[in-house]
Design an enzyme around this catalytic site. Structure first.
Site, PDB file in Angstrom:
ATOM      1  N   GLY A  49      48.760 173.693  43.095  1.00  0.00           N
ATOM      2  CA  GLY A  49      47.695 173.947  44.065  1.00  0.00           C
ATOM      3  C   GLY A  49      46.516 173.029  43.839  1.00  0.00           C
ATOM      4  N   GLN A  54      37.898 170.363  44.367  1.00  0.00           N
ATOM      5  CA  GLN A  54      38.421 169.659  43.188  1.00  0.00           C
ATOM      6  C   GLN A  54      38.478 168.148  43.401  1.00  0.00           C
ATOM      7  OE1 GLN A  54      41.960 172.488  42.716  1.00  0.00           O
ATOM      8  NE2 GLN A  54      41.485 171.915  40.613  1.00  0.00           N
ATOM      9  N   CYS A 105      44.818 174.691  35.393  1.00  0.00           N
ATOM     10  CA  CYS A 105      44.039 174.136  36.498  1.00  0.00           C
ATOM     11  C   CYS A 105      43.813 172.653  36.234  1.00  0.00           C
ATOM     12  CB  CYS A 105      42.691 174.858  36.567  1.00  0.00           C
ATOM     13  SG  CYS A 105      41.641 174.299  37.915  1.00  0.00           S
ATOM     14  N   LEU A 106      43.989 171.833  37.277  1.00  0.00           N
ATOM     15  CA  LEU A 106      43.793 170.387  37.110  1.00  0.00           C
ATOM     16  C   LEU A 106      42.349 170.059  36.737  1.00  0.00           C
ATOM     17  CD1 LEU A 106      45.880 169.006  40.118  1.00  0.00           C
ATOM     18  CD2 LEU A 106      46.547 169.140  37.706  1.00  0.00           C
ATOM     19  N   HIS A 147      43.654 182.121  42.736  1.00  0.00           N
ATOM     20  CA  HIS A 147      43.127 181.028  41.904  1.00  0.00           C
ATOM     21  C   HIS A 147      42.553 179.916  42.792  1.00  0.00           C
ATOM     22  CE1 HIS A 147      43.501 178.031  38.419  1.00  0.00           C
ATOM     23  NE2 HIS A 147      43.248 177.271  39.478  1.00  0.00           N
ATOM     24  N   GLU A 148      43.342 179.491  43.788  1.00  0.00           N
ATOM     25  CA  GLU A 148      42.892 178.384  44.653  1.00  0.00           C
ATOM     26  C   GLU A 148      41.656 178.772  45.459  1.00  0.00           C
ATOM     27  OE1 GLU A 148      43.834 175.460  44.115  1.00  0.00           O
ATOM     28  OE2 GLU A 148      45.456 176.149  42.827  1.00  0.00           O
ATOM     29  N   HIS A 151      38.257 178.633  43.859  1.00  0.00           N
ATOM     30  CA  HIS A 151      37.611 177.314  43.819  1.00  0.00           C
ATOM     31  C   HIS A 151      36.634 177.146  44.979  1.00  0.00           C
ATOM     32  CE1 HIS A 151      39.521 175.180  40.529  1.00  0.00           C
ATOM     33  NE2 HIS A 151      40.725 175.526  40.933  1.00  0.00           N
TER      34      HIS A 151
HETATM   35 NI    NI Z   1      42.452 175.302  39.768  1.00  0.00          NI
END
Ligand code: NI
Length: 179
Positions: A49, A54, A105-106, A147-148, A151
């Site tokens: 995701g 991000q 998470c990236l 989670h997404e 953000h």
């Molecule tokens: Ni993330």
């Protein structure tokens, strides 16, 4: 299309509340380019995701790409598997009972943390054409979406850790915690 740089924890853009997109914006070349860039960036970095903040774009848009077979999207969600675009998503919790998954998470590279989240949610969102959908998600998909969408409100999974002894580097996670 372009691979974009992923913002890492500490960058202020990850802590901002992202703004809603209008249907007119969603149908614009700028937003379709943003989605293409996000797809390319997600594939380059790897992951399931990516939310627009991000890649330094503070708008309410997130992508989820779950490997085929691991999760099935319900019918009528307007999703061409395995990639789904969620714009201006609104979550409603359907089952407050919680489930724990190890998340990564990236924007928080090389770490994994065990996070408890509600099991079952309903999401209202617009797709890449600006069309509205409702999706009921449970299990792993429910966690991934929460989670997404966090953000988009400037929230990272580490904010939701209740037990910091369940935060680990990937290597140690694989060695000591992975089933
Ligand atoms: Ni993330």
């Amino acid at each position: 299309m372009a691979i974009r740089k992923v913002a890492r924890m500490g960058h202020p853009v990850l802590r901002q509340k992202a703004r809603t997109l209008t249907v007119e914006e969603i149908r614009s070349p700028e937003v379709s380019r943003l989605i293409s860039d996000m797809v390319e960036t997600l594939h380059e970095y790897g992951g399931i995701g990516l939310a627009a903040p991000q890649i330094h774009e503070s708008v309410r848009l997130a992508l989820v790409e779950i490997p085929e077979g691991s999760v099935r999207y319900p019918e009528g969600a307007g999703i061409t598997q395995p990639l789904a675009v969620f714009i201006n998503p609104e979550i409603q919790v359907l089952d407050k009972e919680e489930q724990g998954f190890w998340e990564g998470c990236l924007s928080v590279p090389d770490l994994r943390g065990l996070v408890q989240r509600p099991k079952k949610i309903e999401v209202c969102y617009l797709d890449a054409e600006g069309k509205g959908h409702t999706l009921v998600a449970e299990g792993f998909l429910s966690t991934v979406l929460q989670h997404e969408f966090d953000h988009l409100d400037g929230v990272l999974y580490i904010d939701r850790l209740r037990d910091t002894t369940r935060l680990a580097f990937v290597e140690e996670y694989q060695r000591y915690f992975q089933d």
